[in-house]
Structure formats: C-alpha cells, structure tokens
Write an enzyme that holds these catalytic residues in place. Sequence first.
Site, short mmCIF file in Angstrom:
data_model
loop_
_atom_site.label_atom_id
_atom_site.label_comp_id
_atom_site.label_asym_id
_atom_site.label_seq_id
_atom_site.Cartn_x
_atom_site.Cartn_y
_atom_site.Cartn_z
N LYS A 179 57.88 -0.06 24.17
CA LYS A 179 58.70 -0.67 25.24
C LYS A 179 60.14 -0.16 25.14
O LYS A 179 60.87 -0.53 24.23
CB LYS A 179 58.70 -2.19 25.17
CG LYS A 179 59.25 -2.77 26.49
CD LYS A 179 59.84 -4.14 26.37
CE LYS A 179 61.26 -4.19 25.91
NZ LYS A 179 62.26 -3.56 26.82
N GLU A 387 80.06 -6.08 15.16
CA GLU A 387 79.73 -4.84 15.84
C GLU A 387 80.21 -4.91 17.30
O GLU A 387 79.84 -5.82 18.04
CB GLU A 387 78.21 -4.63 15.80
CG GLU A 387 77.78 -3.32 16.41
CD GLU A 387 76.29 -3.05 16.20
OE1 GLU A 387 75.47 -3.91 16.56
OE2 GLU A 387 75.97 -1.98 15.68
P1 NAI Z 1 68.80 -5.85 22.13
O1 NAI Z 1 68.63 -5.77 20.66
O2 NAI Z 1 68.65 -7.20 22.72
O3 NAI Z 1 67.76 -4.88 22.85
C1 NAI Z 1 67.00 -3.88 22.20
C2 NAI Z 1 65.57 -3.90 22.71
O4 NAI Z 1 64.98 -5.16 22.42
C3 NAI Z 1 65.42 -3.70 24.22
O5 NAI Z 1 64.28 -2.92 24.46
C4 NAI Z 1 65.21 -5.12 24.71
O6 NAI Z 1 64.50 -5.18 25.93
C5 NAI Z 1 64.39 -5.70 23.59
N1 NAI Z 1 64.44 -7.17 23.50
C6 NAI Z 1 65.44 -8.00 23.87
N2 NAI Z 1 65.12 -9.28 23.61
C7 NAI Z 1 63.88 -9.27 23.06
C8 NAI Z 1 63.00 -10.28 22.56
N3 NAI Z 1 63.32 -11.57 22.59
N4 NAI Z 1 61.82 -9.90 22.04
C9 NAI Z 1 61.48 -8.60 21.99
N5 NAI Z 1 62.25 -7.61 22.46
C10 NAI Z 1 63.45 -7.93 22.98
O7 NAI Z 1 70.19 -5.18 22.50
P2 NAI Z 1 71.01 -5.24 23.87
O8 NAI Z 1 70.99 -6.61 24.44
O9 NAI Z 1 70.56 -4.14 24.73
O10 NAI Z 1 72.47 -4.90 23.33
C11 NAI Z 1 73.25 -5.93 22.76
C12 NAI Z 1 73.97 -5.46 21.53
O11 NAI Z 1 73.05 -5.07 20.55
C13 NAI Z 1 74.86 -4.26 21.69
O12 NAI Z 1 76.09 -4.60 22.20
C14 NAI Z 1 74.93 -3.75 20.30
O13 NAI Z 1 75.93 -4.45 19.57
C15 NAI Z 1 73.59 -4.06 19.72
N6 NAI Z 1 72.68 -2.90 19.75
C16 NAI Z 1 72.43 -2.23 18.59
C17 NAI Z 1 71.63 -1.12 18.62
C18 NAI Z 1 71.36 -0.33 17.39
O14 NAI Z 1 70.99 0.83 17.48
N7 NAI Z 1 71.49 -0.90 16.23
C19 NAI Z 1 71.07 -0.59 19.85
C20 NAI Z 1 71.33 -1.40 21.00
C21 NAI Z 1 72.13 -2.50 20.92
#
Ligand code: NAI
Length: 493
Positions: A179, A387
């Site tokens: 996903k 972050e």
């Molecule tokens: P997120 O961690 O919520 O999203 C990443 C993935 O998880 C996406 O595919 C999303 O659809 C999925 N996801 C979201 N909620 C979920 C759930 N309850 N169960 C399963 N899958 C779920 O990150 P988001 O909201 O896009 O970005 C928010 C913050 O996260 C950013 O500002 C950044 O600080 C951090 N981030 C860190 C990343 C990294 O590489 N460590 C990458 C992206 C975001």
Amino acid sequence: MKSYGHLFIDGHWVAPVRHGRFDTIDPSNEEVIASVSAATAEDIDIAVNAARKAFDEGPWPRMRGAERAAVLRRIGKGIRERLQELAEIEVRDNGKPLAEALWDLGDAAGCFEYYAGLAEKLDEHAETPIALSDDRFSSVARKEPVGVAGAIIPWNFPMLMAAWKVAPALAAGCTMVLKPSELTPLTALELAGIAANADLPPGVLNVVTGFGHDAGAPLSEHPGIDKLAFTGSVPTGSRIMQAAARDIKNVSLELGGKSPFIVFDDSDIDAAVEWIMFGIFWNQGEVCSATSRVLVQRGIHDRLLDRLKEEARRITIGNGLKNGVLLGPLVSKGQYDKVREAVERGVSEGARLVTGGGRPAHLDKGYFMEPVVFADVPADSWIWNEEIFGPVVCIRAFDEEAEAVRSANDSRFGLAAAVMSRDLARCERVARALRAGIVWINCSQPTFTEAPWGGYKQSGIGRELGEWGLNNYLETKQITRYDSDTPWGWYIK
Ligand code: NAI
Ligand code: MG
C-alpha cells in the site's frame, strides 16, 4: 496523463469494491494529476487472499532462487527502460527535483538487481549445517520465506521505498500486498505493471492504493498477513505494531528521526556547509535520516553560519521538472502547514531565525518554502527535539567532544548521525559513541543497497537493505534428525 483508475490484484487491474476514488495532486501547482482508486477493507481482504493463495499454492515460493532472480532482473530492467518517464511521474506526484528522482529510480532498479543476486545465493546457502553437541543427531538451519508480507510505505521516496520492501520480499519467495501513500500512489502502480510485464506470477505482488485509516489499517490487522513492513511516522508505526501484536505478526519498522550532525572546528567550512545542506535540504528535508540537528564547535560556529546562510539563500527553488532546480515544493498542503507551524514555533521558543521560512517571491502557487536555518536553538525546544520533515535545520554551538556526543544522543530517536573532522581517529571514536543505526563520517546521507539501514530507539525495529533486508523476509527452520541405531529408550527399555 494516463489513467491510474484501478487496483492491481491477482494479476488484474480491478475497480475497488466500493468504487471509492481520490485525486493525487502535483504540489508544484496544486493541480490534480490523476484520479486513483481508494481501497477499503473489502479490497484488502481480496488482495490478501490472492497473496495468500499465491504463497500457499502458487509457484513463487517453490521456485529456485535463480528463477526468481530472473524475474527480479527483468523488473530492474523494466524500471531502467522507463527511467526518465517514471522519474517525471515521481516529480509530479512528490515535488522533488528531477535529478533526485532519476537518482531514486536508478537506485530502485539497482535494488531489484542486487536482491536478484541474493536470491541466487539462497539456492546454495538456504541450508546451513549445525554442529550439535550430541552426535546421535544431525541438524540444519534452513531459511524459508516468512509468508505473505504487507508493506505500507510513505510519500518521500515513493518508488525507492517500494523497491526496498518488494525486492527483498520477492527474492525471499514471499508474496505481498503493497500500500503506497495516498499522497504519492502513482509509481507503485507503475511498478505493478512493470512486474506483470516481467512475468511475475499473479497474486505475488498486489498493489492497493488508498488511505491509512481505510486501507492501511485493515492491511495491518488482516489475519492472512504473516509479516508487516512499514516506513513512516512514529505514531503510525506504533499503531501498526499494536495491530501486529494481536496475532503476533512479524514486524519491521523504519520510523522517523532527529538525526544529529557534529562538526568539529578543524573541518573545512565549505565541505561542512555542503554536507550540512545535503543532509537537510535534499528532497526538501522530507527524509527520515535528514541531519536536522547540527552541533558546531564554537571555533568555527559563526563563520560556518555565515556561509550556510549565504548558500541556503542561493538554492534554486521551483518546479522539480525545471532545469537547475534544487529544492521543490513540500509534498502537500498538510506537510507545508506542519513545517510552517514548526518554523513559527521555533521563533516563539526563542531560536534565532537566520534565514528562510517564507514563500519564494516568484512562485505564487504550490507548497514552496525558502530553506530555513535556525541558530541558538534551545536544547529543550520542540524544534530541537521533534521531527519537522521539511527544509529546516537547527544549529547549536558546543565546546567539548563529550558534550557534543551527549547532546547528540539526547533524543528518543536514533536513526542516523554524522560527524565531521580532519582528525579521523576522533571521527571513528565519536561514530562508535553515537546511538544511531547509521553513522556517516565526513558526509551525510549517501545510502548503499549493500549496507544495513534502520534505527535505534524509537526510530524503528529491524534493518532493511543488504543481507539484513533479505533476512527480514525469511524464517529460520531447524530440521533435526535422529541418526542413531540405538533406540531412544526412555519409555521402552
Ligand atoms: P504516516 O506515517 O501516517 O503515513 C505513512 C503510511 O502509513 C502511508 O501509506 C499511510 O497511508 C499509512 N497509514 C497511515 N495511517 C495508518 C494506519 N492507521 N494504519 C496503517 N497504515 C496507515 O505519515 P504521514 O501522515 O504521511 O506524514 C506525517 C509525518 O510522518 C511527516 O510529517 C513526517 O514527520 C513523518 N514521516 C516519516 C517518514 C519516514 O520516512 N520516516 C515518511 C513519511 C512521514
Ligand atoms: Mg501527489
């Protein structure tokens, strides 16, 4: 642009059961690029069942590693043949500069080629004899695929994060449901098409687009999944781990960071500025390993800050498809607002805003922000500890090595760290004292498919890339045989 209307399940492009859709946006002009299917729990169920069937009954886990390797190499080739086109799609969906997208796409192809090599090696090395202390028995440790993998990936390196999970999972003989992020779903759909053209059997790789709550959560909770692999934020990672805990799924997590960069005062100032900027401004700072906390030794602090300010102001900002652009827009309105709020918070917390944070004058549309340098950042401030995930660097001065190491390690994260000095013995010593999964000496960010990648502390669990990445998708089975002619003689004497 071409149509991206469907989910890829069991080798077919299918409409989602509830016919949900969402738009994906080009962050450089806020225009809709494509309408994409929004999967729900019903679609996840169909996709997991397809992957389950392909694992339990299909050819993929039963093939020789060399046969799987041939498919992986064709996927790598399929990416390379369309490198420019795929990179442009990535730029439109994510915003990053084209040169960086080309780099990502080349690395994604390289990742499939690298794991093809490890799949071949599995044919010889899947079974290791174990020397037992009792010679009536012989034993081997055998590596087998863990089963059906569920992969949930973020938006910052859409195709590369897909490759980091899909390539080792397929090499191991797993089947999978992937996903992508709802913010950048397009290249994962392209990857599904490339894999199908490479003759990957149906059901081995299923790509399901949709939102975290509606599609990601049901995937993480599905009982048909054996292993979850996630990259993204700490709160979502924690939710995924809680879902995995219910039926003890194997889980690996690659989460956020607030990675430190220690610069000693014998460093060349231009080299330090270059790597500091690369550490925080490439990919708009939307990088899990971004070196967002910089500790500069007092002797060069002021001079370094002046150079950094000058160079940060010179960065060409604009649409990533434009020649010479080095900083694109942030990925979404939500991310832009989050980074803007962080900048305001930094000012109100007493950090000194050296430059940046505004909208570039020549750009009236899109989520663009001038790169931000904060100095004299209080150690207990939000911006020093959390972050931000944007082009925002926080700087503090230090006097002693021990103080810098203490300060660098004073974080709940531990993904990456960097150290710079002409004294290599000092670099090596500091590198060993830093509590992080990746430590760069005299550089920041270069990443290699062969080397382990992952975090200490709240930055994650497990390691991706290299042989560690393959082991993520392998179970270890002990097969022990009783070789003696003498009866065991416990009950029957
Ligand atoms: P997120 O961690 O919520 O999203 C990443 C993935 O998880 C996406 O595919 C999303 O659809 C999925 N996801 C979201 N909620 C979920 C759930 N309850 N169960 C399963 N899958 C779920 O990150 P988001 O909201 O896009 O970005 C928010 C913050 O996260 C950013 O500002 C950044 O600080 C951090 N981030 C860190 C990343 C990294 O590489 N460590 C990458 C992206 C975001
Ligand atoms: Mg987008």
